[in-house]
Each structure stands twice: as structure tokens, then as C-alpha cells.
Scaffold this active site. Structure first.
Site, PDB file in Angstrom:
ATOM      1  N   SER A 175       0.534  -1.299   7.911  1.00 22.81           N
ATOM      2  CA  SER A 175       1.097  -1.741   6.637  1.00 22.81           C
ATOM      3  C   SER A 175       0.718  -0.810   5.490  1.00 22.81           C
ATOM      4  O   SER A 175       1.056   0.368   5.504  1.00 22.81           O
ATOM      5  CB  SER A 175       0.666  -3.183   6.361  1.00 22.81           C
ATOM      6  OG  SER A 175       1.360  -3.709   5.258  1.00 22.81           O
ATOM      7  N   SER A 203      -0.862 -11.482  -2.412  1.00 22.53           N
ATOM      8  CA  SER A 203      -0.885 -10.034  -2.222  1.00 22.53           C
ATOM      9  C   SER A 203       0.528  -9.505  -1.960  1.00 22.53           C
ATOM     10  O   SER A 203       0.781  -8.811  -0.988  1.00 22.53           O
ATOM     11  CB  SER A 203      -1.839  -9.640  -1.092  1.00 22.53           C
ATOM     12  OG  SER A 203      -1.546 -10.364   0.084  1.00 22.53           O
TER      13      SER A 203
END
Length: 622
Positions: free
Chosen positions: A175, A436
Site C-alpha cells: 500500500s 486513515s
């Protein structure tokens, strides 16, 4: 996965020439040098052995990867606790063993494999190569594999698992982590990331078959096996078609003069965000040329995480100014998260936090539902979800509008599983998020999805422009309607696990043994919830409603002044994170007073509970 096994079964003659004086380490070295067929990583271990670097050898070889909030994630390199060819083969062998036990039709339904564009030359390691080895293990065991012919956004893997009715899937990605890292994210048949007990059972199965099987190293199987299919076109077409279900103002999108800039942060997002905008009727967003194409070195940003704000969005903001674009959308390298910036009337850019974007998405998804639902639709059947460290703004909207709001443990794996349960019970889920910058609009993908979120925010901005409103102005309206929710999230770096444990154990034994703090400086604490131990002082039986998560540290404090603050360890990085939010009622509309109160409380939290100077914590760089 614990320590290396006992060395009793190792042929001691093989080890004599290279003995480290530590039988357990000798076994691990022997295993690595006999099993690893990647010349670069094999040489890394040989070099450490020849140079007598026994401590580093032990660090690399005598512990194994474990499942965190995002699957397996670590640096690329040699060793059983790193991401590399051998550990990915071992992990896939364990998954094969577990899935064979769980699904009698495993070899009919198959398995999905996707990957991003990460790579490391020094270890001859890349996401595509690791994906090929993942596929090879399964193909060699006669399992059909849906192997994407090119890199894809992470959300495509859980989407494909559901669309193709596969038993599971893996995405090779780290990611938004630093360039040195990679990862192995596992999705179950329901399209959600695996949760307990699957993760623990898979770890057991991996430990039972650590030696590579015949065929496991044959990465060419993806090119030669008749059991391999490429799902790219079908999944991309279906995904874009499904995306139209959450497009509510196509006629406005077609006509708008609003311009958007998109950065894909050197990752996979460019092509797919372009297609998503097309599906909604938009002109394509303007790409940031320096960041449009994949680059495993992420060469134009100090870290490939759009959550870091304006400092990493520099190129896209300057391009937007040049092109007269008012909104910037930034997908992280695997396109499962979204950052948004908007040009304000004073000429400055506002980079929205994840919690602020969630307020906008929550308002938008519910408003669109209300306008388009059937006459007999029941608002009590509608749900939104958030992780427990995220803003409570959806709770405030739900209380006023009459729908349901639920919290989960941190990590989208918990959201995905709960959403699937709700859908299976006939409920309608509109939106879910984690602070987030992870957003799930609709339920086509049971995971966070930056591609869909990017185009939904574009439609929202277009609609608001028609009302002479900006995203920032609408956000203020939302807070004035449902109550200001002022939040701040940050972190400290700590590379010493015993220090982290000591900080949290002190909070559990603050004034006396097994006694949590009653004050933080001058601030009175009403309730304490400790997810690590399962304690919750607000419950009659003192037990947490959320599941216990012993593998990570997490304590939440509810203060008398309306603030909620959580301290927790990261599941993917060496961080202690803090999350603090002031939840005000609609009549408390003086934002500056709320912000000042929140700032003072955060300072007290850091000074009294984290003690960064005493504990050697490294402050997040500005």
C-alpha cells in the site's frame, strides 16, 4: 510464527563447516541455504554467515511473519521475517493447506491473485514475481488461478473474489508503506480481508509445510498452465459498470466545467481512475505527469503516503494552480485510499483529513439514498460503519436522521466482515470508513477503495458547485447541523517493542496495580476501554463490546469534557498512534474554543501518558 524449531532433525555434518555455535540458528541457516532459489537473497544470508553477523542472522531467520491489520507486511530482503520469494511460497503453501481443509470445491472455484508495482533490485524481488510464485504454488496443486495480467488496484482483488465466486484471493502490496516494504493481503470468499480465526489457522498451516514443494518455484506456470485465467477485462468492465450504481448526477458531471487533478503516487491508480471518471460521465482528470506511471522508488515523494498532507501533494497542487483546477484527488500507490485537497477563496489549499472527508461522504451517501429510495424504504434498515478510532460524526448524523451506526476494531478487515453480515441479513449499507483516508462507498467492494471514492468526491464537488458551495463550506454546514467533530491524529515512532509495552503497561497500572488513570493532567477521565485486555469501565459487566485484540495495544479514554482519545500501536509500522476528537453538540458552535480545548488535552495526553523524552519516542516530522 514463533521461534525456529529444534535442531535435532538437522544433518549436523552439513552444518559443521558453517556452525554459528547456536544449534537453533544453524538449523535456520541450513534451511534457508537449502530452500532459497533466489540467488540474491541466498547471497545475503551467505554473506552474513561468512562475516560472522550472527545477531543479524538470528533477527532475520529465527522469527516469522505474522498477520497484522493488513495481512503480512515487512521489508523485502532475505530472512523468514522478511517478504521474499521463499516466505511468499511458504505462506501460499499454508493457505493452500488451510483452504483445502475448508472448501471441498476449492479446485473447482479457484483463487484470485493480484499485485501492485513494488520492487527491490538488491533482492531480485518484485510484486509481480511474488504474485507469479503465489500462483505457481496453487497451479502446481491443480487449483485454478485467476491471475491478473497487469497491476491492479487492491480493491479489484476482493471484488474479483466475489464476482468469480473464488474461495479466496491474495494481493501483493504494501500500500502506502515506504519503498523498502511489500506485503501479502489475503481475502476470504466473502470478499473481506481475513480475520481471526482464519489468520491463526493459516499461520499454523504455514508452520506445518515450510519446505517448498515440487513445483512451488515454477513461476513460469502462469504462462503455461491451462488452469490460469486472466480476469482483467471482465473484472474491470464489471467494476466500472457496478460503479454507476453510486452515480446520482450524471447529467451534471457531463456538463461541468470543474477541473480535477489526479495523482496516483507512482502506483497503479492512473488508468483505473481515468476509467472511473469516464463511467460517471466526467472528462478525464488531469494526471500529474511525474507521478502518473509506476515507479517502485517513488522518486518524487519522501514517502508514498498521501495522508501526510500538503508536503507530499506539492506536484499535484502546483499543477492544479497552473491548470485552474479547484480539486485534487490523490490515490495511494495501490489505489485503496484517497486524499483530497480543495483550493480556497484565500488562494490556499485545504487538505481534508480522513475524518472530514467521512463527514462529507456520510452526508452525501445518505442524501443520495433519501432522494432515490423507494417510498416504502425504511431508514431503520440503513447502516453506516466506522472503525473505533475514527470520527464519531457518522454517529451524530445517524442519531438525527434515524439510520444505524456501528463501530468496529481498527482495520478494514473488521468493517468488511461486518458489512457482509449486515448484507446477508437484508440490511442496506451506504458507507463505511477509517480515519486513515480509507473509504467504502456502496458495497460492490467490501474493502476501502480509492478509485470509487475519487469519482464520488468529484460528483459531490460538481453538485455543490451548482449550489455555489465548496466542499469546505459544505463541511461547515454539516458540522453546524450535526455538531462539530474536531479531531487530530498523529504518531510517534518507536523502534523498541519493550518500550512500547512498558508505556501501555504503565497505563494499566497507573496509580496502583491494575488501576487505570482517573485524570490526565487537569482533565477528568469518565471511562476507559482497553481492547488489548477486554476491559471497558462504561459497561455494566466491565467487558468490552468490541472483540479483544491481544496482539496489539489499544486503550481509549473518554473525558468529561466530551473528548475521546485513543492510544494504539500500528499494525503495519513501528508507530504509537494517537487519535483525539472533541465531539460537540450542534449548539456548541465556537470552533476556536473547541480546537483550543482539544489541543490542550492532546498536550496533556502526550506529556502524562506517552512521555516522549523519557521513552525516547521520535516525533512525527512536520
Amino acid at each position: 510464527m514463533g521461534e525456529c524449531g529444534s535442531p535435532g532433525d538437522v544433518n549436523s555434518n552439513v552444518l559443521i563447516a558453517r556452525s554459528t555455535g547456536d544449534a537453533q540458528l544453524d538449523k535456520a541457516v541450513w534451511q534457508w541455504l537449502n530452500w532459497d532459489k533466489n540467488q540474491k537473497t541466498k547471497e545475503q544470508i551467505e554473506s552474513l554467515l561468512q562475516n560472522g553477523k550472527h545477531k543479524e542472522l538470528r533477527d532475520r531467520l529465527c522469527c516469522r511473519l505474522t498477520f497484522g491489520t493488513a495481512g503480512l507486511r515487512s521489508a523485502m530482503g532475505a530472512g523468514f521475517c522478511y517478504i521474499n520469494d521463499l516466505t511468499v511460497i511458504q505462506s501460499t503453501q499454508g493457505i493452500y493447506k488451510y483452504l483445502e481443509r475448508c472448501f471441498s470445491d476449492f479446485k473447482q472455484r479457484g483463487f484470485v491473485v493480484g499485485y501492485d508495482t513494488r520492487g527491490q533490485v538488491t533482492s531480485n524481488c518484485s510484486s509481480k514475481k511474488l504474485a507469479k510464485l503465489t500462483a505457481a504454488v496453487l497451479l502446481a496443486k491443480d487449483v485454478p488461478v485467476y491471475f491478473f495480467s497487469t497491476y491492479v488496484p487492491t480493491p479489484f482483488v476482493p471484488y474479483a473474489v466475489q464476482q468469480l465466486k473464488a474461495v479466496a484471493g491474495v494481493m501483493i502490496t504494501a500500500s502506502h508503506n515506504r519503498k523498502e516494504d511489500n506485503g501479502y493481503k489475503v481475502y476470504w470468499e466473502n470478499g473481506a480481508q481475513i480475520t481471526s480465526p482464519h489468520d491463526k489457522e493459516i499461520i499454523k498451516c504455514i508452520e506445518e509445510c515450510v519446505e517448498p514443494w515440487n513445483g512451488s518455484w515454477n513461476e513460469n506456470l502462469v504462462d503455461t498452465s491451462p488452469l490460469r485465467q486472466d480476469p482483467l477485462k471482465k473484472i474491470c468492465d464489471c467494476y466500472m459498470e457496478d460503479l454507476k450504481r453510486i452515480c446520482y448526477h450524471r447529467e451534471l458531471n457531463v456538463q461541468t466545467n470543474l477541473k480535477f487533478v489526479h495523482t496516483s503516487f507512482h502506483g497503479v491508480g492512473h488508468d483505473y481512475v481515468q476509467l472511473a471518471f469516464k463511467a460517471f460521465g466526467f472528462q478525464p482528470p488531469i494526471p500529474v505527469p511525474e507521478q502518473k506511471d509506476p515507479d517502485p522508488d517513488f522518486s518524487t515523494v519522501k514517502c508514498p503516503n498521501p495522508e501526510e498532507g500538503e508536503s507530499v501533494l506539492e506536484l499535484s497542487l502546483r499543477l492544479a494552480e497552473k491548470e485552474n483546477a479547484k480539486v485534487v484527488v490523490a490515490t495511494d500507490p495501490d489505489a485503496d485510499r484517497l486524499a483530497v485537497a480543495e483550493l480556497q477563496e484565500n488562494g490556499c489549499w485545504k487538505v481534508f483529513t480522513g475524518n472530514e472527508l467521512a463527514a462529507l461522504f456520510g452526508w452525501w451517501m445518505f442524501s443520495c439514498w433519501k432522494e432515490n429510495c423507494s417510498q416504502d424504504a425504511d431508514v431503520k434498515n440503513v447502516y453506516m460503519l466506522a472503525t473505533t478510532v475514527s470520527s464519531k460524526i457518522l454517529r451524530a448524523i445517524a442519531l438525527k436522521e434515524g439510520f444505524h451506526f456501528e463501530e468496529t476494531l481498527p482495520g478494514f478487515k473488521w468493517i468488511g466482515s461486518r458489512v457482509k453480515d449486515l448484507l446477508d441479513n437484508g440490511k442496506e449499507v451506504l458507507f463505511a470508513f477509517e480515519e486513515s483516508i480509507g473509504f467504502m462507498c456502496g458495497t460492490s467492494v467490501l474493502d476501502k477503495d480509492g478509485v470509487s471514492a475519487a469519482v464520488v468526491i468529484a460528483e459531490m464537488a460538481t453538485y455543490l458547485e451548482g449550489k455555489n458551495l465548496t466542499l469546505a463550506q459544505k463541511l461547515i454546514e454539516i458540522y453546524e447541523t450535526y455538531g462539530y467533530h474536531i479531531s487530530k491524529t498523529s504518531y510517534f515512532l518507536c523502534y523498541d517493542p519493550p518500550t512500547i509495552k512498558r508505556i501501555f503497561e504503565k497505563l494499566r497500572n497507573f496509580d496502583a496495580c491494575q488501576s487505570y488513570p482517573k485524570f490526565c493532567g487537569i482533565y477528568n477521565i469518565l471511562h476507559v476501554r482497553d481492547i488489548t485486555t477486554g476491559y471497558d469501565s462504561s459497561q455494566p459487566n466491565k467487558k468490552s463490546v468490541l472483540p479483544v485484540s491481544k496482539s496489539s495495544q489499544m486503550i481509549t479514554f473518554t473525558f468529561q469534557n466530551g473528548c475521546v482519545a485513543t492510544l494504539r500501536t500500528s499494525g503495519t509500522e513501528p508507530k504509537i498512534k494517537y487519535y483525539a476528537e472533541m465531539c460537540a453538540l450542534p449548539e456548541q458552535s465556537d470552533r476556536s474554543v473547541l480546537e483550543e480545548e482539544l489541543q490542550k488535552l492532546i498536550e496533556a495526553l502526550i506529556e502524562n501518558f506517552l512521555e516522549p523524552d523519557k521513552n525516547g519516542l521520535i516525533w512525527r516530522s512536520a
